[in-house]
Scaffold this motif. Structure first.
Motif, PDB file in Angstrom:
ATOM      1  N   MET A  97       0.837  -1.184   0.000  1.00 43.58           N
ATOM      2  CA  MET A  97       0.000   0.000   0.000  1.00 43.58           C
ATOM      3  C   MET A  97       0.883   1.249   0.000  1.00 43.58           C
ATOM      4  SD  MET A  97      -3.225  -0.647   0.077  1.00 43.58           S
ATOM      5  CE  MET A  97      -4.135  -2.153   0.042  1.00 43.58           C
ATOM      6  N   LYS A  98       0.464   2.236  -0.793  1.00 39.01           N
ATOM      7  CA  LYS A  98       1.234   3.476  -0.935  1.00 39.01           C
ATOM      8  C   LYS A  98       0.571   4.615  -0.187  1.00 39.01           C
ATOM      9  CE  LYS A  98       2.843   3.015  -5.543  1.00 39.01           C
ATOM     10  NZ  LYS A  98       2.914   3.564  -6.880  1.00 39.01           N
ATOM     11  N   VAL A  99       1.383   5.357   0.572  1.00 46.43           N
ATOM     12  CA  VAL A  99       0.898   6.543   1.283  1.00 46.43           C
ATOM     13  C   VAL A  99       1.744   7.734   0.843  1.00 46.43           C
ATOM     14  CG1 VAL A  99       0.529   7.630   3.520  1.00 46.43           C
ATOM     15  CG2 VAL A  99       0.216   5.159   3.284  1.00 46.43           C
ATOM     16  N   ASP A 149       6.590  20.870   6.940  1.00 49.76           N
ATOM     17  CA  ASP A 149       7.437  20.811   8.129  1.00 49.76           C
ATOM     18  C   ASP A 149       8.289  19.532   8.041  1.00 49.76           C
ATOM     19  OD1 ASP A 149       8.249  19.910  10.825  1.00 49.76           O
ATOM     20  OD2 ASP A 149       7.169  21.698  11.510  1.00 49.76           O
ATOM     21  N   ASN A 150       9.607  19.717   7.858  1.00 52.27           N
ATOM     22  CA  ASN A 150      10.502  18.572   7.652  1.00 52.27           C
ATOM     23  C   ASN A 150      10.448  17.549   8.771  1.00 52.27           C
ATOM     24  OD1 ASN A 150      11.473  19.459   5.170  1.00 52.27           O
ATOM     25  ND2 ASN A 150      13.106  20.656   6.101  1.00 52.27           N
ATOM     26  N   LEU A 151      10.413  18.020  10.010  1.00 51.25           N
ATOM     27  CA  LEU A 151      10.410  17.109  11.150  1.00 51.25           C
ATOM     28  C   LEU A 151       9.136  16.258  11.177  1.00 51.25           C
ATOM     29  CD1 LEU A 151      11.807  16.057  13.677  1.00 51.25           C
ATOM     30  CD2 LEU A 151      10.704  17.906  14.959  1.00 51.25           C
ATOM     31  N   ILE A 152       7.997  16.900  11.004  1.00 54.14           N
ATOM     32  CA  ILE A 152       6.723  16.169  10.998  1.00 54.14           C
ATOM     33  C   ILE A 152       6.705  15.166   9.843  1.00 54.14           C
ATOM     34  CG2 ILE A 152       4.217  16.370  10.662  1.00 54.14           C
ATOM     35  CD1 ILE A 152       4.409  19.111  12.101  1.00 54.14           C
ATOM     36  N   ARG A 153       7.106  15.627   8.649  1.00 55.32           N
ATOM     37  CA  ARG A 153       7.087  14.763   7.461  1.00 55.32           C
ATOM     38  C   ARG A 153       7.977  13.539   7.657  1.00 55.32           C
ATOM     39  NH1 ARG A 153       8.777  18.195   4.161  1.00 55.32           N
ATOM     40  NH2 ARG A 153      10.858  17.383   3.813  1.00 55.32           N
ATOM     41  N   LYS A 154       9.206  13.766   8.133  1.00 52.76           N
ATOM     42  CA  LYS A 154      10.149  12.652   8.321  1.00 52.76           C
ATOM     43  C   LYS A 154       9.648  11.685   9.396  1.00 52.76           C
ATOM     44  CE  LYS A 154      13.550  13.093   5.486  1.00 52.76           C
ATOM     45  NZ  LYS A 154      13.636  12.087   4.430  1.00 52.76           N
ATOM     46  N   THR A 155       9.074  12.214  10.467  1.00 48.69           N
ATOM     47  CA  THR A 155       8.582  11.375  11.552  1.00 48.69           C
ATOM     48  C   THR A 155       7.457  10.466  11.060  1.00 48.69           C
ATOM     49  OG1 THR A 155       9.130  13.146  13.107  1.00 48.69           O
ATOM     50  CG2 THR A 155       7.698  11.409  13.923  1.00 48.69           C
ATOM     51  N   ILE A 156       6.515  11.032  10.317  1.00 49.39           N
ATOM     52  CA  ILE A 156       5.416  10.233   9.753  1.00 49.39           C
ATOM     53  C   ILE A 156       5.976   9.197   8.778  1.00 49.39           C
ATOM     54  CG2 ILE A 156       3.331  10.274   8.325  1.00 49.39           C
ATOM     55  CD1 ILE A 156       2.846  13.156   9.367  1.00 49.39           C
ATOM     56  N   GLU A 157       6.893   9.642   7.942  1.00 47.41           N
ATOM     57  CA  GLU A 157       7.502   8.768   6.938  1.00 47.41           C
ATOM     58  C   GLU A 157       8.152   7.539   7.595  1.00 47.41           C
ATOM     59  OE1 GLU A 157      11.009   9.282   3.604  1.00 47.41           O
ATOM     60  OE2 GLU A 157       9.965  11.083   4.289  1.00 47.41           O
ATOM     61  N   ILE A 158       8.931   7.767   8.640  1.00 47.52           N
ATOM     62  CA  ILE A 158       9.617   6.665   9.339  1.00 47.52           C
ATOM     63  C   ILE A 158       8.597   5.707   9.961  1.00 47.52           C
ATOM     64  CG2 ILE A 158      11.074   6.123  11.342  1.00 47.52           C
ATOM     65  CD1 ILE A 158      12.611   8.805  10.602  1.00 47.52           C
ATOM     66  N   LYS A 159       7.591   6.258  10.633  1.00 44.78           N
ATOM     67  CA  LYS A 159       6.568   5.431  11.293  1.00 44.78           C
ATOM     68  C   LYS A 159       5.844   4.545  10.279  1.00 44.78           C
ATOM     69  CE  LYS A 159       3.380   4.278  14.438  1.00 44.78           C
ATOM     70  NZ  LYS A 159       3.652   3.248  15.413  1.00 44.78           N
ATOM     71  N   LEU A 160       5.397   5.128   9.172  1.00 43.46           N
ATOM     72  CA  LEU A 160       4.630   4.355   8.189  1.00 43.46           C
ATOM     73  C   LEU A 160       5.511   3.366   7.424  1.00 43.46           C
ATOM     74  CD1 LEU A 160       2.166   7.078   6.846  1.00 43.46           C
ATOM     75  CD2 LEU A 160       1.729   5.291   8.545  1.00 43.46           C
ATOM     76  N   ALA A 161       6.742   3.730   7.154  1.00 39.42           N
ATOM     77  CA  ALA A 161       7.669   2.816   6.468  1.00 39.42           C
ATOM     78  C   ALA A 161       7.948   1.591   7.347  1.00 39.42           C
ATOM     79  CB  ALA A 161       8.956   3.535   6.107  1.00 39.42           C
ATOM     80  N   LYS A 162       8.100   1.808   8.659  1.00 39.38           N
ATOM     81  CA  LYS A 162       8.316   0.699   9.595  1.00 39.38           C
ATOM     82  C   LYS A 162       7.134  -0.264   9.595  1.00 39.38           C
ATOM     83  CE  LYS A 162      11.411   2.547  13.116  1.00 39.38           C
ATOM     84  NZ  LYS A 162      11.496   3.104  14.471  1.00 39.38           N
ATOM     85  N   GLU A 163       5.957   0.265   9.288  1.00 46.96           N
ATOM     86  CA  GLU A 163       4.752  -0.562   9.279  1.00 46.96           C
ATOM     87  C   GLU A 163       4.509  -1.216   7.922  1.00 46.96           C
ATOM     88  OE1 GLU A 163       1.447   1.375  11.084  1.00 46.96           O
ATOM     89  OE2 GLU A 163       2.568   1.715  12.918  1.00 46.96           O
ATOM     90  N   GLY A 164       5.448  -1.023   6.997  1.00 48.76           N
ATOM     91  CA  GLY A 164       5.363  -1.731   5.723  1.00 48.76           C
ATOM     92  C   GLY A 164       4.743  -0.964   4.573  1.00 48.76           C
ATOM     93  N   GLU A 187       4.639   1.755   1.510  1.00 48.15           N
ATOM     94  CA  GLU A 187       5.530   2.465   0.594  1.00 48.15           C
ATOM     95  C   GLU A 187       5.185   3.936   0.758  1.00 48.15           C
ATOM     96  OE1 GLU A 187       6.215   2.988  -4.174  1.00 48.15           O
ATOM     97  OE2 GLU A 187       5.355   1.104  -3.464  1.00 48.15           O
ATOM     98  N   VAL A 188       6.165   4.760   1.129  1.00 53.27           N
ATOM     99  CA  VAL A 188       5.898   6.159   1.465  1.00 53.27           C
ATOM    100  C   VAL A 188       6.502   7.092   0.418  1.00 53.27           C
ATOM    101  CG1 VAL A 188       6.161   7.965   3.202  1.00 53.27           C
ATOM    102  CG2 VAL A 188       5.861   5.595   3.927  1.00 53.27           C
ATOM    103  N   ILE A 189       5.680   8.014  -0.069  1.00 50.21           N
ATOM    104  CA  ILE A 189       6.118   9.068  -0.984  1.00 50.21           C
ATOM    105  C   ILE A 189       6.020  10.360  -0.191  1.00 50.21           C
ATOM    106  CG2 ILE A 189       5.683  10.217  -3.185  1.00 50.21           C
ATOM    107  CD1 ILE A 189       3.818   7.404  -3.445  1.00 50.21           C
ATOM    108  N   SER A 190       7.090  11.137  -0.180  1.00 45.10           N
ATOM    109  CA  SER A 190       7.156  12.309   0.681  1.00 45.10           C
ATOM    110  C   SER A 190       7.334  13.581  -0.142  1.00 45.10           C
ATOM    111  CB  SER A 190       8.344  12.106   1.634  1.00 45.10           C
ATOM    112  OG  SER A 190       8.318  13.039   2.649  1.00 45.10           O
ATOM    113  N   CYS A 191       6.483  14.591   0.112  1.00 44.74           N
ATOM    114  CA  CYS A 191       6.543  15.850  -0.628  1.00 44.74           C
ATOM    115  C   CYS A 191       6.509  17.021   0.348  1.00 44.74           C
ATOM    116  CB  CYS A 191       5.360  15.973  -1.576  1.00 44.74           C
ATOM    117  SG  CYS A 191       5.245  14.627  -2.768  1.00 44.74           S
TER     118      CYS A 191
END
Length: 120
Positions: free
Chosen positions: A1-3, A9-24, A26-30
């Protein structure tokens, strides 16, 4: 699944990205709205997480574009700061599926993403 995450906000974006990637996921970040719209068109994510206040293209414009597009349905969660109730109301009118007020729990965000994906 892709999110796809649209958050300036770089910190918020990276934090969400790491959490969702750990859960499996596929994360696209903008970091801004115009690149998010391009990525949504090319990547066809299952869920979009968008901040309301973004450079170039707003989160409301992203909600509108996603919900008016042809193709597979994409779920949208709007991320907003306190005091933006009228904007959140507008996001729901445009078709947003859920919203969360910042600051929020990453665990709760993850649960909401999972719940939206199960309802597709």
């Amino acid at each position: 699944m892709k999110v796809l995450i649209a958050e300036d906000d770089n910190l918020i974006r990276k934090t969400i990205e790491i959490k969702l990637a750990k859960e499996g996921y596929e994360v696209i970040s903008c970091a801004e709205g115009a690149s998010a719209l391009d990525s949504i068109r090319s990547e066809q994510p299952d869920v979009v997480l968008t901040d309301i206040m973004l450079p170039a293209v707003s989160g409301l414009e992203i909600v509108s574009a996603v919900k008016q597009s042809e193709g597979k349905p994409i779920k949208v969660i709007v991320l907003s700061t306190m005091g933006q109730e009228n904007i959140v109301e507008e996001a729901f009118k445009l078709g947003a599926d859920d919203y969360m007020t910042k600051p929020f729990s990453l665990t709760e965000l993850s649960i909401r993403v999972k719940k939206l994906l199960q309802s597709q």
